[in-house]
Design a protein around this motif. Structure first.
Motif, PDB file in Angstrom:
ATOM      1  N   ILE A 249      55.343  64.529  21.611  1.00 51.10           N
ATOM      2  CA  ILE A 249      55.540  64.245  23.050  1.00 51.10           C
ATOM      3  C   ILE A 249      56.610  63.327  23.105  1.00 51.10           C
ATOM      4  CG2 ILE A 249      54.320  62.754  24.464  1.00 51.10           C
ATOM      5  CD1 ILE A 249      51.269  63.459  23.399  1.00 51.10           C
ATOM      6  N   VAL A 250      56.997  62.521  22.016  1.00 52.48           N
ATOM      7  CA  VAL A 250      58.274  61.667  21.911  1.00 52.48           C
ATOM      8  C   VAL A 250      59.545  62.436  21.634  1.00 52.48           C
ATOM      9  CG1 VAL A 250      59.229  59.592  20.818  1.00 52.48           C
ATOM     10  CG2 VAL A 250      56.662  59.690  20.936  1.00 52.48           C
ATOM     11  N   LEU A 254      57.841  64.796  26.537  1.00 54.20           N
ATOM     12  CA  LEU A 254      56.873  65.417  27.286  1.00 54.20           C
ATOM     13  C   LEU A 254      56.235  64.500  28.009  1.00 54.20           C
ATOM     14  CD1 LEU A 254      55.520  67.922  24.519  1.00 54.20           C
ATOM     15  CD2 LEU A 254      57.543  68.198  25.747  1.00 54.20           C
ATOM     16  N   LEU A 256      52.335  64.463  29.494  1.00 56.48           N
ATOM     17  CA  LEU A 256      51.063  65.041  29.800  1.00 56.48           C
ATOM     18  C   LEU A 256      50.210  64.415  30.749  1.00 56.48           C
ATOM     19  CD1 LEU A 256      52.039  65.738  26.655  1.00 56.48           C
ATOM     20  CD2 LEU A 256      49.632  65.875  26.077  1.00 56.48           C
ATOM     21  N   GLY A 258      46.416  64.232  32.910  1.00 56.88           N
ATOM     22  CA  GLY A 258      45.132  64.738  33.156  1.00 56.88           C
ATOM     23  C   GLY A 258      44.843  64.601  34.660  1.00 56.88           C
TER      24      GLY A 258
ATOM     25  N   PHE B 224      43.494  56.431  35.039  1.00 61.11           N
ATOM     26  CA  PHE B 224      44.796  56.659  35.652  1.00 61.11           C
ATOM     27  C   PHE B 224      45.757  55.515  34.993  1.00 61.11           C
ATOM     28  CE2 PHE B 224      41.906  57.351  39.265  1.00 61.11           C
ATOM     29  CZ  PHE B 224      42.392  58.714  39.677  1.00 61.11           C
ATOM     30  N   LEU B 229      55.132  56.424  25.423  1.00 62.44           N
ATOM     31  CA  LEU B 229      55.299  56.819  23.985  1.00 62.44           C
ATOM     32  C   LEU B 229      56.712  56.996  23.398  1.00 62.44           C
ATOM     33  CD1 LEU B 229      52.459  57.764  25.103  1.00 62.44           C
ATOM     34  CD2 LEU B 229      52.592  59.444  23.255  1.00 62.44           C
ATOM     35  N   CYS B 230      56.948  55.920  22.475  1.00 58.58           N
ATOM     36  CA  CYS B 230      58.278  56.087  22.030  1.00 58.58           C
ATOM     37  C   CYS B 230      58.585  55.716  20.639  1.00 58.58           C
ATOM     38  CB  CYS B 230      59.263  55.047  22.532  1.00 58.58           C
ATOM     39  SG  CYS B 230      59.136  53.319  21.738  1.00 58.58           S
ATOM     40  N   GLY B 231      57.559  55.792  19.959  1.00 56.32           N
ATOM     41  CA  GLY B 231      57.642  55.398  18.175  1.00 56.32           C
ATOM     42  C   GLY B 231      56.848  56.559  17.467  1.00 56.32           C
ATOM     43  N   MET B 232      55.637  56.324  17.411  1.00 53.09           N
ATOM     44  CA  MET B 232      54.853  57.251  16.530  1.00 53.09           C
ATOM     45  C   MET B 232      55.546  57.222  15.108  1.00 53.09           C
ATOM     46  SD  MET B 232      52.887  60.410  18.318  1.00 53.09           S
ATOM     47  CE  MET B 232      52.536  60.216  20.162  1.00 53.09           C
ATOM     48  N   ILE B 249      42.289  62.164  28.120  1.00 52.22           N
ATOM     49  CA  ILE B 249      43.401  62.170  28.922  1.00 52.22           C
ATOM     50  C   ILE B 249      42.859  62.872  30.343  1.00 52.22           C
ATOM     51  CG2 ILE B 249      45.695  63.610  29.262  1.00 52.22           C
ATOM     52  CD1 ILE B 249      45.734  63.164  26.067  1.00 52.22           C
ATOM     53  N   ARG B 253      41.997  60.768  33.499  1.00 54.09           N
ATOM     54  CA  ARG B 253      43.246  61.405  34.518  1.00 54.09           C
ATOM     55  C   ARG B 253      44.461  60.400  34.088  1.00 54.09           C
ATOM     56  NH1 ARG B 253      38.267  59.894  36.561  1.00 54.09           N
ATOM     57  NH2 ARG B 253      38.292  60.049  38.752  1.00 54.09           N
ATOM     58  N   LEU B 254      44.671  60.234  32.664  1.00 57.02           N
ATOM     59  CA  LEU B 254      45.801  59.647  32.034  1.00 57.02           C
ATOM     60  C   LEU B 254      46.910  60.394  32.162  1.00 57.02           C
ATOM     61  CD1 LEU B 254      43.971  58.563  28.756  1.00 57.02           C
ATOM     62  CD2 LEU B 254      44.008  57.314  31.046  1.00 57.02           C
ATOM     63  N   ARG B 255      48.120  59.348  31.905  1.00 58.92           N
ATOM     64  CA  ARG B 255      49.539  60.193  31.932  1.00 58.92           C
ATOM     65  C   ARG B 255      50.331  59.496  31.010  1.00 58.92           C
ATOM     66  NH1 ARG B 255      53.664  57.735  35.948  1.00 58.92           N
ATOM     67  NH2 ARG B 255      54.167  56.633  33.946  1.00 58.92           N
ATOM     68  N   LEU B 256      50.359  60.642  29.944  1.00 58.29           N
ATOM     69  CA  LEU B 256      51.313  59.895  28.538  1.00 58.29           C
ATOM     70  C   LEU B 256      52.653  60.655  28.691  1.00 58.29           C
ATOM     71  CD1 LEU B 256      48.289  60.371  27.878  1.00 58.29           C
ATOM     72  CD2 LEU B 256      49.004  60.808  25.527  1.00 58.29           C
ATOM     73  N   GLU B 257      53.563  59.876  28.521  1.00 53.26           N
ATOM     74  CA  GLU B 257      54.937  60.168  28.813  1.00 53.26           C
ATOM     75  C   GLU B 257      55.657  59.717  27.625  1.00 53.26           C
ATOM     76  OE1 GLU B 257      56.418  59.806  32.748  1.00 53.26           O
ATOM     77  OE2 GLU B 257      58.349  60.218  32.185  1.00 53.26           O
ATOM     78  N   GLY B 258      56.714  60.670  26.922  1.00 53.92           N
ATOM     79  CA  GLY B 258      57.172  60.358  25.658  1.00 53.92           C
ATOM     80  C   GLY B 258      58.762  60.126  26.236  1.00 53.92           C
ATOM     81  N   PHE B 259      59.346  59.098  25.563  1.00 51.55           N
ATOM     82  CA  PHE B 259      60.644  58.889  26.276  1.00 51.55           C
ATOM     83  C   PHE B 259      61.596  58.633  24.771  1.00 51.55           C
ATOM     84  CE2 PHE B 259      61.405  54.176  26.072  1.00 51.55           C
ATOM     85  CZ  PHE B 259      59.872  53.801  25.618  1.00 51.55           C
ATOM     86  N   ILE B 260      62.818  58.814  25.090  1.00 49.31           N
ATOM     87  CA  ILE B 260      63.819  58.430  24.164  1.00 49.31           C
ATOM     88  C   ILE B 260      65.131  57.662  24.693  1.00 49.31           C
ATOM     89  CG2 ILE B 260      65.409  59.697  22.842  1.00 49.31           C
ATOM     90  CD1 ILE B 260      63.616  61.720  21.875  1.00 49.31           C
ATOM     91  N   ASP B 263      68.498  59.162  26.096  1.00 51.01           N
ATOM     92  CA  ASP B 263      68.620  60.184  27.431  1.00 51.01           C
ATOM     93  C   ASP B 263      69.149  59.157  28.537  1.00 51.01           C
ATOM     94  OD1 ASP B 263      67.493  62.344  26.281  1.00 51.01           O
ATOM     95  OD2 ASP B 263      65.529  61.685  26.774  1.00 51.01           O
TER      96      ASP B 263
END
Lengths: 317, 317
Positions: A249-250, A254, A256, A258, B224, B229-232, B249, B253-260, B263
């Motif tokens: 995801i990171v 991505l 995601l 729901g 909602f 998400l940036c680390g993990m 999720i 109805r969650l929204r998970l978004e990875g970012f770097i 970018d």
């Protein structure tokens, strides 16, 4: 996993409907995966079913008696009163709605033109926003939601990869015009199979099952891929199931998301405005698996979790 | 998990810089979790480090010799040439940039006003879009990114819950004005601790670690909720780590978004435009953990994965 012993069939006498109410004889009733979620005594987006009460859910039937001018005897109505052969209800009860059966067969309103079609439509059009050029992976592609999602994604101009279990389902998904069908039961490594089907990666994943399919999609996703998640049948029955590879995801940025269809009923007019012409012109085909008689409702419901249905699972009364 | 034996220190003679190039003596260098990802021979958002090459990464130093009019001797520059005491490079090399040290100390450009501060800013402001009324959970809240994210979320008017390991880090996070600090090392059940801290649930989760923190956030999320998400770090070292409870999720109805961060370098002017005044007015405090000497770079790097740093981990040369 639910078992037949969790259910009981009861015979009751239905009184005459009160003033302002109607009596409806159901012709078709729907069994759906989300019902499993309501068989758990936890707070969720819908209240849990109560022990001893009737299983709620969609049905379509005919008005036999009407004590209200808004509905006439012989009208076809959809309702949310669930697993019953007949019921009385106020004519303005929530979810009770007359439907037009001149263009579509009544049972379509439980499937492709009903909540399952709406779920597919919302996931493809709203959440993932599928466009020409997308490479879309859809799990449970032979299921009620997945089979419609595949076809809507094709209408949008995407390349579509569907996953289904067993030769019969694979053949059905292929008949919908899907570009590549993966028989996940025949593949020792789902991720490798998806990689072969999408050598450049997938840009959209429509998830109906979670688990290994979600892991494969995470592994094969292109950067910035969008995941629309609406099912997770795997997770519905096994709270211990875990997903590996979320670090994608990171790494791949991505998204995601729901979604739950009942949040978005305001989209129904837009949905029917596109879906009814698609069905009429043959762009959207529908398939049902039909069991006969209310005494088989439990079997029909359990088939959803054992891969026993192709397309929309219905019970004809 | 990397070990010291994976690294080698080499002494080389630096020639005079060529025409158009500069020679820089580094004063500070940065060690960052993302470097772990580049120590793996797989395609990712940045190419892997090559064996026998210098570890790349941020540094700040002084121009000792300049053969180009764009940089003068004595200028302070940031660069991405990594773990070196000195280097030669073309004056227009990518990532080589003169910085203003009148308002900020040079090392700030490796931390709160550098990539780590930018990462916090992007996650809070862009990805999660934190607003007044949000209940924000931030993992690794004593870390370089997390400590800045906490403070930006407070500036936005949110209620902030930070997680950190051990009394010293908890005290540091509390000193940043965070509403509730969870000492995850002292809690037998992180989900229960988060539930107590946010009885109504969290609306935003800023993830720097994945694993159990992500599971707790999924369990305690409001409908909602948005996850940036940036680390993990957990997933970076253990590809076998799995996350339970993803069905939330869908249910919520969650929204998970990875970012770097790389970018979104187009956001740097906007970032510095807000961040430099925040630092100047004391709204954003910064903390560093500093090790001395390039011979301790490896130790400093490994501390990132063992919870050995408070705030930005730096090596002073």
């Amino acid at each position: 996993m639910p078992v037949a012993d969790d259910f009981e069939q009861a015979t009751v006498t239905l009184p005459k409907p009160e003033p302002g109410a109607v009596q409806v004889r159901n012709q078709w009733m729907s069994v759906d995966p989300y019902m499993r979620g309501r068989m758990r005594d936890v707070k969720s987006y819908l209240p849990p079913f109560a022990l001893g009460e009737v299983m709620q859910g969609g049905a379509v039937g005919t008005v036999m008696t009407s004590n209200d001018p808004r509905l006439k005897e012989g009208d076809t109505v959809v309702s949310m009163f669930g697993w019953r052969e007949a019921f009385n209800a106020p004519a303005d009860a929530p979810g009770l709605m007359k439907v037009d059966t001149t263009a579509l067969a009544p049972e379509m309103y439980l499937g492709v033109a009903g909540l399952t079609g709406l779920t597919a439509y919302l996931g493809v059009q709203e959440v993932a926003n599928v466009k020409q050029g997308d490479v879309v992976f859809i799990s449970a592609a032979a299921g009620a939601v997945g089979s419609v999602a595949c076809q809507i994604a094709k209408i949008q101009g995407a390349t579509v990869i569907g996953s289904a279990g067993g030769a019969e389902k694979v053949e059905f998904v292929r008949s919908l015009g899907v570009d590549t069908v993966i028989d996940y039961k025949a593949e020792p490594d789902l991720t490798a199979a998806l990689q072969r089907a999408a050598p450049q990666g997938i840009s959209v994943y429509f998830d109906n099952v979670g688990g290994a399919h979600l892991e494969a999609a995470l592994a094969v996703a292109k950067p910035f891929a969008r995941f629309a998640l609406c099912g997770m049948i795997d997770g519905a029955n096994d709270s211990a199931s875990a997903v590996h590879g979320l670090v994608s995801i990171v790494r791949k940025r991505l998204r995601l998301e729901g979604f739950i269809t009942s949040d978005r009923f305001d989209q129904i007019p837009r949905f029917l405005g596109e879906m009814v012409p698609w069905i009429g012109s043959g762009k959207i085909k529908s398939a049902q698996t039909v069991d006969q008689g209310i005494e088989h409702a439990v079997d029909a419901f359990l088939k959803l979790f054992h891969g026993g249905n192709v397309g929309k699972m219905l019970v004809k009364l």
